[in-house]
Design an enzyme around this catalytic site. Sequence first.
Site, PDB file in Angstrom:
ATOM      1  N   CYS A  92      46.961  25.053  12.308  1.00  0.00           N
ATOM      2  CA  CYS A  92      46.725  25.100  10.856  1.00  0.00           C
ATOM      3  C   CYS A  92      45.238  25.144  10.534  1.00  0.00           C
ATOM      4  O   CYS A  92      44.805  25.881   9.654  1.00  0.00           O
ATOM      5  CB  CYS A  92      47.315  23.868  10.158  1.00  0.00           C
ATOM      6  SG  CYS A  92      48.901  23.334  10.768  1.00  0.00           S
ATOM      7  N   ASP A  93      44.437  24.328  11.224  1.00  0.00           N
ATOM      8  CA  ASP A  93      43.054  24.093  10.800  1.00  0.00           C
ATOM      9  C   ASP A  93      41.987  24.673  11.726  1.00  0.00           C
ATOM     10  O   ASP A  93      40.803  24.665  11.390  1.00  0.00           O
ATOM     11  CB  ASP A  93      42.800  22.574  10.687  1.00  0.00           C
ATOM     12  CG  ASP A  93      43.714  21.932   9.651  1.00  0.00           C
ATOM     13  OD1 ASP A  93      44.101  22.634   8.703  1.00  0.00           O
ATOM     14  OD2 ASP A  93      44.036  20.746   9.806  1.00  0.00           O
ATOM     15  N   CYS A 144      46.587  19.302  13.510  1.00  0.00           N
ATOM     16  CA  CYS A 144      47.219  20.611  13.696  1.00  0.00           C
ATOM     17  C   CYS A 144      46.171  21.697  13.909  1.00  0.00           C
ATOM     18  O   CYS A 144      45.580  22.198  12.947  1.00  0.00           O
ATOM     19  CB  CYS A 144      48.087  20.940  12.479  1.00  0.00           C
ATOM     20  SG  CYS A 144      48.863  22.540  12.597  1.00  0.00           S
TER      21      CYS A 144
END
Length: 290
Positions: free
Chosen positions: A122-123, A119
Amino acid sequence: MSAGLYSTRAMLSTVMIESIGPGGQLLITDEIENYPGFQTGVKGQALADEMFSQADRFGAKMEYAEVEAVENLHDDRKLIRTSEGDFTARALIIATGGSHNKLGATGEDEFSGRGVSYCAVCDGNFFRGQDVVVVGGGDAAMDESFYLTGICNSVTVIHRRDELRATKVLQDRAFANPKYKWLWSHVVEEFVGNDVLEAARVKNLKTGEVYDYPTAAAFIYVGFHPNTEYFKEVLDMDELGHVYADIHMRTNVPRVYACGDARAESTRQLGAAVGDGITAALAAFHDLSS
Ligand SMILES: Cc1cc2nc3c(=O)[nH]c(=O)nc-3n(C[C@H](O)[C@H](O)[C@H](O)COP(=O)(O)OP(=O)(O)OC[C@H]3O[C@@H](n4cnc5c(N)ncnc54)[C@H](O)[C@@H]3O)c2cc1C
């Protein structure tokens, strides 16, 4: 959430059972440019929040639980066993979507959360200004890698073929962006490093050469599988586990419906998933009323 919205507006007592949080794949999508009604695009998280608030406003209840098994699907009252207890319902709409496939490379699990990610939204921020790789060549790989180009110094796409599978508009956008580098006809055999990921050990499929490609992070997009394991014995499915449904989203079991990415022949697009949910809720309303 579209099924929840429509069924609750049809005065059906509705529970949405969700294990992570409202939004599904929207939560890992940065920008959505093709969802009708948003001329300049919309952030996945923002759209998820709006959808949830709308369903909530009309009384659709959200229960945070993991569905672990379903029983008595052919009965009038279907039994849904979850991590937080049992539910029964006269109609069940399956909108469980799909999950990321793993690559299967050595070290993938070991470096998950320490450089290996599924992701970018997200990261990606953890790797701001650094060089990263994206593995895959479909829409998700292009969408997420494009997001990374806004954060990272460079994004190398590692793809086992010598052309992308992604839609043309996403390909054109990527090829026009100087932040991209390309490793065509390459596969990742191993992720290597000490405490954190330091390189992807890649193999050139044309020459057979194996070498370490330095990278701070590897974002993997090599497909999805539908979250439908617990329906396997009961519902008709294709070989990957997508549930067969008719144009009303009815499955082979009365008052069990399948919609969105979990459904066979789905276009795996948000607008289509929303439409499927609406259709399923209206079919459930019809079936429960007749
Ligand atoms: C990176 C990325 C970018 C995308 N970009 C676009 C785009 O630009 N345009 C577009 O149209 N589409 C896009 N998509 C696809 C779109 O997000 C999906 O088609 C859509 O989200 C499918 O919705 P769904 O409700 O069927 O499934 P999902 O969004 O997968 O939602 C399923 C939900 O079910 C829950 N769930 C699953 N199993 C259980 C269980 N056992 N118990 C409880 N809850 C469970 C999950 O937690 C999840 O919240 C993108 C997808 C990704 C990953």
